[in-house]
Write an enzyme that holds these catalytic residues in place. Structure first.
Site, PDB file in Angstrom:
ATOM      1  N   TYR A  74     -21.587  -1.596  -8.884  1.00 29.00           N
ATOM      2  CA  TYR A  74     -21.909  -2.190  -7.584  1.00 29.00           C
ATOM      3  C   TYR A  74     -23.425  -2.144  -7.439  1.00 29.00           C
ATOM      4  O   TYR A  74     -24.023  -1.074  -7.304  1.00 29.00           O
ATOM      5  CB  TYR A  74     -21.240  -1.436  -6.440  1.00 29.00           C
ATOM      6  CG  TYR A  74     -21.296  -2.198  -5.131  1.00 29.00           C
ATOM      7  CD1 TYR A  74     -20.255  -3.023  -4.757  1.00 29.00           C
ATOM      8  CD2 TYR A  74     -22.405  -2.097  -4.298  1.00 29.00           C
ATOM      9  CE1 TYR A  74     -20.305  -3.746  -3.564  1.00 29.00           C
ATOM     10  CE2 TYR A  74     -22.479  -2.806  -3.114  1.00 29.00           C
ATOM     11  CZ  TYR A  74     -21.426  -3.632  -2.759  1.00 29.00           C
ATOM     12  OH  TYR A  74     -21.493  -4.352  -1.591  1.00 29.00           O
ATOM     13  N   TYR A  98     -11.935   0.884   0.368  1.00 31.39           N
ATOM     14  CA  TYR A  98     -13.248   1.224   0.923  1.00 31.39           C
ATOM     15  C   TYR A  98     -13.297   2.625   1.511  1.00 31.39           C
ATOM     16  O   TYR A  98     -14.366   3.205   1.650  1.00 31.39           O
ATOM     17  CB  TYR A  98     -13.636   0.218   2.010  1.00 31.39           C
ATOM     18  CG  TYR A  98     -13.925  -1.178   1.514  1.00 31.39           C
ATOM     19  CD1 TYR A  98     -13.997  -1.473   0.155  1.00 31.39           C
ATOM     20  CD2 TYR A  98     -14.127  -2.219   2.410  1.00 31.39           C
ATOM     21  CE1 TYR A  98     -14.268  -2.752  -0.289  1.00 31.39           C
ATOM     22  CE2 TYR A  98     -14.399  -3.505   1.977  1.00 31.39           C
ATOM     23  CZ  TYR A  98     -14.465  -3.765   0.624  1.00 31.39           C
ATOM     24  OH  TYR A  98     -14.734  -5.039   0.194  1.00 31.39           O
TER      25      TYR A  98
END
Length: 512
Positions: A394, A503
């Site tokens: 990421y 998440y």
């Protein structure tokens, strides 16, 4: 007990039972990969020759796509065989006749009866009930199939008596020896286009294995002799509820993927990442693609220690790289040992083939950004991903948490590298590392912001049942407050399944 089965579009929907990596899974993967490559090749041919296709009456882009795959050796199950085909399940749906060839279900493009020779005789391997002959479906388990030849609808000639040869003879021999025959049924669809015009087209559904129970000759609809075969479905196979399927298939099908961009990374990744949209007219998202994290100006990296072993790090006390990992390597081609922080061998490690540095080789799977029905853009893989494989990092700009409030907007791509995402192992590790250019406290939280600068990782959506997990990794510096956030496969992932991450999960959580 038989289970009711609905149509499964091959290459589009995952099979949840396929999680163990073995030879059978490898064949299933090859089948899906072959279909994906065929469809991609066919789409490119149609886009390239779309304006010329109408002028070329004899040109068949579907057959040309198969020929190209054949030259590359990409077709699977190419040897004719009786019985089931590995990688193909009852209820699998194919977009055209050529796809049956790609997976080895029915190798002949035009003829409805496929056969093979065994012990000096020919036997039917598969038949396609395309609707061009006067076939009759007596019940979900009974099919009366007309022989081939002498049909003016197919051959554009005067009708004539059928002869006992080729496919007709193969069905007769199959009845005598009681061999299994694969049956594929054509299903009619329609979709509503511009000005409410209906466009009809056909897909093909694998109906399972049948046996030829009876074989005879009678006068057909054109007054000529035709051969008839009564085929009965073998019991204990998944049942396709055709009435329910017919209702489903009358609904407009999803349009074909439209390629928005051939490579969103613009050559920065080791393999292109395509952007496709089959949902709406939304164009591909705009941002600055980067492979690497962008650190703040005040950050100065302190490089970790490496070793001098030329053939890779050794699991011994004298290897500094192993000392960083606590004496145990986390990788064996895939991640095998997880903890809140992993040290990868970086540039200070002399070996270029060390097994303790797989995340630095970049993306190794063919990823694709696609438009989802309800979550905007998402990411999927065009190839099979084994459990524990590295997917991507990421990537974005490193911000302090106080800067996040200034950047909040309608589109947010934030990933916290600290605080709620990590456990106390970071705090323990920080006691052994000094940061001369940064305040020596651990309270600050850092965030990766991929809104303006990022990579394919920014498109990974949330799921409460994810197939990816995050792992904190250090390899180019020793600052445990700003680790690289790497995404790994939490389970084996079939092609075309969306890649998702929870998440709210904790970084470094052990994968079951």
């Amino acid at each position: 007990m038989d289970k009711t089965l609905e149509i499964r579009k091959v290459g589009l929907l995952p099979n949840k039972k396929r999680t163990r990596v073995d030879d059978r899974d490898g064949i299933i993967h090859n089948v899906k990969e072959a279909l994906d490559e065929y469809r991609e090749t066919l789409t490119k041919l149609r886009q390239k020759h779309g304006s010329e296709a109408d002028k070329r009456d004899c040109w068949r882009p579907d057959i040309e796509a198969v020929m190209r795959l054949r030259k590359k050796g990409k077709l699977v199950n190419m040897r004719k065989q009786l019985g089931p085909i590995l990688g193909v399940e009852v209820g699998d749906e194919f977009r055209n006749r050529a796809e049956l060839t790609v997976v080895g279900l029915h190798l002949n493009f035009r003829r409805g009866i496929e056969y093979m020779k065994r012990d000096g005789k020919i036997f039917a391997t598969s038949i396609v009930n395309s609707g061009r002959y006067a076939n009759h479906i007596g019940s979900p388990d009974i099919l009366i199939y007309s022989g081939e030849g002498g049909n003016p609808r197919v051959e554009c000639k005067k009708p004539k008596d059928q002869t006992l040869e080729r496919g007709n003879l193969a069905l007769k021999n199959s009845m005598e020896v009681r061999t299994h025959v694969r049956v594929i049924r054509a299903v009619k669809h329609f979709e509503v286009g511009a000005r409410a015009k209906k466009r009809y087209f056909t897909t093909y559904v694998y109906d399972g294995l049948y046996k030829v129970e009876h074989f005879w000759q009678e006068r057909g609809e054109f007054g000529k002799l035709v051969f008839k075969s009564l085929l009965k479905r073998i019991p204990r196979q998944p049942i396709i509820t055709w009435e329910k399927v017919s209702k489903q298939l009358k609904k407009p099908m999803m349009s074909k993927d439209i390629v928005c961009k051939n490579d969103i990374s613009e050559g920065k990744e080791t393999m292109p990442i395509r952007v496709v949209n089959a949902i709406d007219s939304e164009s591909h998202p705009t941002f600055n693609y980067t492979r690497y994290v962008i650190y703040p100006n005040f950050f100065k990296a302190t490089k970790q220690r490496g070793c001098d072993f030329l053939h890779g790090c050794l699991e011994c006390k004298s290897c500094p790289c192993v000392m960083n990992t606590g004496g145990v390597f986390s990788y064996n081609n895939t991640i095998t040992y997880r903890k809140s922080l992993i040290y990868d061998c970086g540039t200070t490690c002399k070996s270029s083939s060390c097994k303790n540095g797989i995340v630095q080789h970049g993306i190794q799977f063919k990823l694709e950004v696609f438009r989802t029905k309800s979550k905007g853009w998402g990411v999927r893989s065009k190839s099979y991903i084994p459990h524990g494989s590295f997917i991507c990092e990421y990537v974005g700009e490193i911000l302090q948490e106080k800067e996040v409030k200034q950047r909040r907007g309608s589109d947010e791509y934030f990933f916290w590298t600290n605080g709620k995402f990590v456990d106390h192992a970071f705090r323990d590790a920080s006691q052994h590392v000094s940061f001369p250019m940064l305040p020596n406290f651990f309270g600050d939280s850092f965030v990766i912001d991929a809104t303006q600068h990022g990579n394919v990782g920014r498109f990974v959506n949330h799921s409460c049942s994810p197939n990816l997990s995050a792992q904190s990794v250090l390899y180019d510096h020793d600052d445990v407050r700003i680790p690289h956030m790497m995404l790994f496969a939490k389970k084996s992932i079939p092609p075309n399944q969306e890649l998702t991450y929870d998440y709210s999960s904790r970084v470094g959580k052990i994968v079951p």
